[in-house]
Design a protein around this motif. Sequence first.
Motif, mmCIF file in Angstrom:
data_model
loop_
_atom_site.group_PDB
_atom_site.id
_atom_site.type_symbol
_atom_site.label_atom_id
_atom_site.label_comp_id
_atom_site.label_asym_id
_atom_site.label_seq_id
_atom_site.Cartn_x
_atom_site.Cartn_y
_atom_site.Cartn_z
ATOM 1 N N ASN A 1 45.056 -5.226 22.402
ATOM 2 C CA ASN A 1 44.327 -5.940 20.915
ATOM 3 C C ASN A 1 43.195 -6.005 21.427
ATOM 4 O O ASN A 1 42.310 -5.940 22.494
ATOM 5 N N GLU A 2 42.513 -5.699 20.111
ATOM 6 C CA GLU A 2 40.677 -5.565 20.034
ATOM 7 C C GLU A 2 40.000 -6.542 19.292
ATOM 8 O O GLU A 2 39.010 -6.084 18.476
ATOM 9 N N PHE A 3 40.678 -7.839 19.444
ATOM 10 C CA PHE A 3 39.959 -9.012 18.401
ATOM 11 C C PHE A 3 38.387 -9.475 18.618
ATOM 12 O O PHE A 3 38.145 -9.388 17.737
ATOM 13 N N ILE A 4 38.581 -9.189 19.949
ATOM 14 C CA ILE A 4 37.275 -9.504 20.394
ATOM 15 C C ILE A 4 37.105 -8.140 21.604
ATOM 16 O O ILE A 4 37.838 -8.009 22.289
ATOM 17 N N SER A 5 35.760 -7.807 21.933
ATOM 18 C CA SER A 5 35.610 -7.073 22.856
ATOM 19 C C SER A 5 35.538 -8.051 24.495
ATOM 20 O O SER A 5 35.567 -9.204 24.021
ATOM 21 N N ALA A 6 35.378 -7.417 25.372
ATOM 22 C CA ALA A 6 35.496 -7.578 26.504
ATOM 23 C C ALA A 6 34.622 -8.276 26.883
ATOM 24 O O ALA A 6 35.175 -9.504 27.581
ATOM 25 N N GLY A 7 33.666 -7.753 27.086
ATOM 26 C CA GLY A 7 32.438 -8.557 27.603
ATOM 27 C C GLY A 7 32.653 -10.055 26.420
ATOM 28 O O GLY A 7 32.257 -11.284 27.124
ATOM 29 N N LEU A 8 32.458 -10.319 25.628
ATOM 30 C CA LEU A 8 33.073 -11.413 24.237
ATOM 31 C C LEU A 8 34.002 -12.152 24.547
ATOM 32 O O LEU A 8 34.033 -13.800 25.179
ATOM 33 N N TYR A 9 35.403 -11.447 25.429
ATOM 34 C CA TYR A 9 36.382 -12.581 26.293
ATOM 35 C C TYR A 9 35.985 -12.964 27.104
ATOM 36 O O TYR A 9 36.396 -13.906 27.885
ATOM 37 N N ASN A 10 35.181 -11.856 28.164
ATOM 38 C CA ASN A 10 34.749 -13.160 29.305
ATOM 39 C C ASN A 10 34.009 -13.918 28.854
ATOM 40 O O ASN A 10 34.061 -15.478 30.178
ATOM 41 N N GLU A 11 33.084 -13.689 27.999
ATOM 42 C CA GLU A 11 31.980 -14.812 27.680
ATOM 43 C C GLU A 11 33.052 -16.243 27.088
ATOM 44 O O GLU A 11 32.644 -17.736 28.189
ATOM 45 N N ALA B 1 26.327 -15.899 26.029
ATOM 46 C CA ALA B 1 27.454 -17.244 27.088
ATOM 47 C C ALA B 1 26.852 -16.015 28.713
ATOM 48 O O ALA B 1 27.639 -14.954 29.262
ATOM 49 N N PRO B 2 27.441 -17.373 29.855
ATOM 50 C CA PRO B 2 27.521 -16.566 30.808
ATOM 51 C C PRO B 2 29.475 -16.243 30.938
ATOM 52 O O PRO B 2 30.231 -16.490 30.162
ATOM 53 N N ASP B 3 29.290 -15.095 31.595
ATOM 54 C CA ASP B 3 30.510 -14.362 31.469
ATOM 55 C C ASP B 3 30.834 -14.134 33.109
ATOM 56 O O ASP B 3 31.981 -12.896 33.235
ATOM 57 N N ALA B 4 30.940 -14.893 33.569
ATOM 58 C CA ALA B 4 31.030 -14.563 35.009
ATOM 59 C C ALA B 4 32.822 -15.768 35.700
ATOM 60 O O ALA B 4 32.979 -15.447 36.880
ATOM 61 N N GLY B 5 33.237 -16.337 34.489
ATOM 62 C CA GLY B 5 33.779 -17.149 34.838
ATOM 63 C C GLY B 5 33.436 -18.539 35.269
ATOM 64 O O GLY B 5 32.525 -18.945 35.591
ATOM 65 N N TRP B 6 34.643 -19.533 35.526
ATOM 66 C CA TRP B 6 33.074 -20.710 34.813
ATOM 67 C C TRP B 6 33.593 -21.243 36.601
ATOM 68 O O TRP B 6 32.612 -22.140 37.746
ATOM 69 N N THR B 7 34.771 -20.599 37.135
ATOM 70 C CA THR B 7 34.099 -20.660 39.247
ATOM 71 C C THR B 7 32.971 -19.685 39.750
ATOM 72 O O THR B 7 32.452 -19.598 40.604
ATOM 73 N N ALA B 8 32.598 -18.573 38.297
ATOM 74 C CA ALA B 8 31.072 -17.764 39.086
ATOM 75 C C ALA B 8 31.066 -17.406 40.097
ATOM 76 O O ALA B 8 30.116 -17.697 40.507
ATOM 77 N N TYR B 9 31.848 -17.064 40.398
ATOM 78 C CA TYR B 9 31.622 -16.051 41.943
ATOM 79 C C TYR B 9 30.678 -15.021 42.507
ATOM 80 O O TYR B 9 30.622 -14.017 41.419
ATOM 81 N N THR C 1 24.813 -11.128 39.516
ATOM 82 C CA THR C 1 24.240 -9.526 39.483
ATOM 83 C C THR C 1 24.577 -9.293 37.882
ATOM 84 O O THR C 1 24.535 -8.580 37.162
ATOM 85 N N SER C 2 25.292 -10.250 36.971
ATOM 86 C CA SER C 2 25.465 -10.176 35.861
ATOM 87 C C SER C 2 24.150 -9.832 35.051
ATOM 88 O O SER C 2 23.476 -10.797 35.625
ATOM 89 N N PRO C 3 23.934 -8.482 34.169
ATOM 90 C CA PRO C 3 22.588 -8.659 33.707
ATOM 91 C C PRO C 3 22.703 -9.873 32.769
ATOM 92 O O PRO C 3 21.207 -9.626 32.541
ATOM 93 N N SER C 4 22.729 -10.492 31.948
ATOM 94 C CA SER C 4 22.472 -11.386 30.661
ATOM 95 C C SER C 4 21.903 -12.613 31.319
ATOM 96 O O SER C 4 22.410 -12.903 32.679
ATOM 97 N N HIS C 5 21.458 -13.157 30.257
ATOM 98 C CA HIS C 5 21.026 -14.690 30.981
ATOM 99 C C HIS C 5 22.082 -15.711 31.345
ATOM 100 O O HIS C 5 21.795 -16.891 31.237
ATOM 101 N N GLY C 6 23.145 -15.100 30.896
ATOM 102 C CA GLY C 6 24.017 -16.060 31.065
ATOM 103 C C GLY C 6 24.526 -16.646 31.497
ATOM 104 O O GLY C 6 24.831 -18.214 31.518
ATOM 105 N N VAL C 7 24.349 -16.616 32.971
ATOM 106 C CA VAL C 7 24.987 -16.680 33.985
ATOM 107 C C VAL C 7 23.845 -17.948 34.607
ATOM 108 O O VAL C 7 23.883 -18.945 35.234
ATOM 109 N N ASP C 8 22.339 -17.939 33.853
ATOM 110 C CA ASP C 8 21.544 -18.511 34.357
ATOM 111 C C ASP C 8 21.488 -20.343 33.492
ATOM 112 O O ASP C 8 20.624 -20.975 33.896
ATOM 113 N N PHE C 9 22.207 -20.454 32.240
ATOM 114 C CA PHE C 9 22.270 -20.817 30.856
ATOM 115 C C PHE C 9 23.341 -21.642 32.056
ATOM 116 O O PHE C 9 23.329 -22.628 31.921
#
Lengths: 347, 207, 619
Positions: C58-68, C132-140, C146-154
């Motif tokens: 399915n292509e409902f949302i993009s891969a990056g947005l899905y991880n967010e 938004a952060p995109d490394a999972g709620w566990t943020a390994y 190394t996640s490029p956006s500011h998401g993980v900072d938030f």
Amino acid sequence: MKGWMGKFRALFLLGSLSLILSGCGVDKVSALKPEGYGAELLYDLMILSIAIMIFVFIVVMAIYTFVLIRYRQKKGQEDYIPKQTEGNKMLEIIWTVIPIILLLVLAVPTVTAVFDLAEESSDEADIRIDVTSAQFWWQFDYAGEEISTSQDLYIPKGERVYLTMKSADVIHSFWVPSIAGKIDTNPGDNENTMYLEATEEGVYWGQCAELCGPSHSLMDFRVVVVSPEEYEQWVSDMQNADPEAEPETQVAQEGKEIFENNCLSCHAIGSQPKGVGPNLTNFGDRTKVAGIMEPTKDNIKQWILNPNEIKPGNTMPANLVDEEEAGKVAEYLMQLKPSEVTPESAQ
Amino acid sequence: MSNEDILNPKQMPHEPEKATLEGKNKFVGFWFFLGGETVLFASLFGTYLALNDSTAGGPGTEELFGLELVFVMTMLLLTSSLTSVYAMYHMKNNNFSKMMVWLGVTVALGLCFLGFEIYEFYHYIHEYEFTFRSSALGSAFYTLVGFHGGHVLFGLLWIMTLMGRNAKRGLNLYNAPKFYIASLYWHFIDVVWVFIFTVVYLMGKVG
Amino acid sequence: MSTAVAQKKGFGAFMWDYLTTVDHKKIAHLYLVAGGLFFLLGGLEAMIIRIQLIKPDNEFISAGLYNEMITMHGTTMIFLAAMPLLFALMNAVVPLQIGARDVAFPFLNSLGFWLFFFGGVILNCSWFMGGAPDAGWTAYAPLSTTSPSHGVDFYVMGLQISGAGTLIGGINFLVTIVNMRAPGMSYMRMPLFTWTIFVTSTLILFAFPALTVGLFLMMFDRMFGSVFFDVAAGGNVIIWEHLFWIFGHPEVYILILPVFGVFSEVFATFSKKRLFGYSAMVFATVLIGFLGFMVWAHHMFTTGMGPVANSIFAVTTMAIAVPTGIKIFNWLFTMWGGAIRMTTAMLWSVAFIPTFTIGGMTGVMLAAAAADYQYHDTYFVVAHFHYVIVGGVVFGIFAALHYWWPKMFGKVLNEKLGKWAFWPFFIGFHLTFFIQHFLGLMGMPRRYWKFLDGQGLETGNLISTIGAFFMALGVIIFVWNIIYTHMKEPKASADPFDGRTLEWSIPSPPPFYNFKQTPLVRGLDALWIEKSEGKKAMTPAEPLGDIHMPYGSIIPFVMSLGLFIAGFGFIYQVDNPVWLSLVFIGMGITLGSMFVRSVKDDLGYHIHKEDLEKGDGQL
């Protein structure tokens, strides 16, 4: 479960459970269709634990159903005050001790299996493979054989193959559900080991099981299990593969040239030097393009032109070559078939 | 107990820090807080121990540390713990001015400690190019010791604020618990330092 | 004209009242509203995830947005929905259950809420500020570092700030329970809900600092160039996993223990029976809390800790099943021989037993370390923890809301609508998650943006998505029930359910000072004892006298606002040092308000005896 009656019943329960569960999933993908030493061991452990749990569940549900039917407040009895019992020592001891026993029954085979699966290679003659994960593909280096490949891992049926796992970037996890469990691949010094021992020939689905970026779900690979003879053959074919060999067709020859000018800085053909991208020595034999697409010329072209559209977040640059050149490169790559032993052999 | 009684007690009870419900709450609550702080430092120690060999080609602990300076720092902090005990002793005897003197000595010792620590960091950075960013050991070292230093600084500001605020009005049942838990905090900082001295410096030097 | 002004003024005063309140009952309202909104937000994210997985490729949302989406769904539900909703219950009920007039630190109580709230707002600001952060709620690490956006900072700043609030709340309730119990209420006479909150608060106290440290290390790596998780400079990524789970596993019990308490209250009340095996229940609660700290590494069986560690953690994990089993049987036998009234609160509790039993059983299966090599990070795990967290925590929160709503708001939630909300949610829940056990075993890893055709995963995922819509329907009906109840239902009596504990001995909702006279507690189920002796009210433990109350304060709000501002400074100073000014402004506000709080005496005030007597008729 010592008495013969108990044993019989337990076996019956386990057998029927196995039957029901093995109806689930697709061959070579599902953990419920084990075709390897590890997967079978774990499948048995799974069945044992499910059986114990179902027993507990039935007991709980029996009491539960009885209580809810029997002790509902009846019409006209709104003022009835039940006896205020504080507890019952005997009952409380029973439901403390029995679970402990059940857990011990589960704990012993668990610990045995943990140690069994932690076995490491002790013999130089063992097949040992270094697995390196990267966003979003897998590299396989056969230790001592000077063979490097990626995405399709060839192993012989019935032999233990020892894997040493590490990662080139973030944490990934190596999982081939039908052959064995999984283990993480860590960056840095935290190397892990596991072994694969397939009991059937075939092409098995492998996947990444630790969130590793946008294309985590597309980081598939295959394990190609062939007979030991075919495996020997494959090894010698791979070792004898000539990276410099001139392709037969004119188009492919042009493709080779374009490849050397644009792609060789990342993608190695042959075991040396190591590239930062997937090794393409036996690309023509690959089961899939990029782990997920059918290996057609169009798909390869599409991939070369814009890899990020197919696997978002991967590091291969787009539009290094134009569409015509991409077609020629695809032609060249598709004829890279150094071995007679291919995924088709694994039947 | 009405507010008047709390601010102007007719006589100091035996344990002024626990004489009111608010005081008792502060006392118990602060002990719990220190329990949490213990986990915080335990996590930092764990991290440090996991990384104490990760020099990434830079200087290691044996090369870096000199025990003389650290020994002096340890003595300063241990003494300051003792002086804060004197302060609390005088608080219980309702001797406000002596309490303030001893708290003053405590603060002075704490400031000296902090000064030495800053010098120590400066020394490592300039003599050895051993920084927060140079290796995982550097990150872990400055984080652990720096967290402790931050606690010392906060403790000093806290005690000085209390001294300033209450300089003119003397002891009462409202501020006695405040002085008491500030001194508890100070002892805690001291205990953490003993562990840092042992785990980081002694073990780092001896190997 | 004049009425409009009056209303406006009324609204302003109402807002000011809530911004400055230190009353635990109003803080409970704040937690409930904020937590409820975040719950709806997390639910929306869940629906988007399920729609993406409705069919293969399915292509409902993009891969990056899905991880967010998955990251924010998990983080929101755990930290911003489940935790605050439980804090709402603690605040609303615990002081009443122990016969106290407020918590030990009313000021800190307010501070805890505002820290949580501003942390949650920071985290969700990420949606509008570059992702938004995109490394999972566990943020390994190193994916998160190394996640490029500011998401993980938030993620780091949001959790750090709201985590501080939670820690403060935990200490507050510990002290409240230790110091503020009414005369006669010994530890072994405390209602089980209070007991579970006591143990939960202990877990918060000892678990959250590990997360604090983890978040600091991550913050330093991302914002200040340290190299804890950079293997090239000798860093070690496994440290994060340990710190996260040393916090993360107790966190699971922080969530589940309070609802164990809720169910214990509900089963006892609606079976008209004393809780069966009270002392065993207390013991089991403490034991679960204790063992909760010994099992964190069972989240890391595939990390490569070696067979010895894996075996030890497998066995300790299995051990937790024993006290949990004790609880299940004690609840069953509480109902045994009782007079069961199937109210909505009871319905949620009754539904919890089989659901949680399944969740617990899969928990034991996961504890079998070797078998976990197959289950780990698959939909089997997803199914397991949703059975525990939705089937346990969310069912429990629904039960608690139905049970204590009259005490919190003075009205009993509509029973019929309550049941209508229950059934779609219950059925939808099992549709969504039961099948996921099998999806996992059939080879579907979790956090997969797409699954491919031909792997036998189509039907299961479709069923799961359909189930999710049923759950959404249930939630909508529940929200409607709240609106309906507050428009149509009559005022509730002090004790609408024939309750057993102290909170039912005072009016619904209680006056702001809770108890005019502190009650004398003569045993477990204090009110029930009095009622069974034919008395209408508790015996007071003291003569009527002045009541000491704390003043409200805006400082907690300002203090948290300062950290909120500083948070943005920290996040953006990486791009441009000018942003450091925000750090200084924010920290200045926070430290300044701490200073003001330090030097300004806040002794509270007294309600005079005469006023209490005068108000008697209205209470």
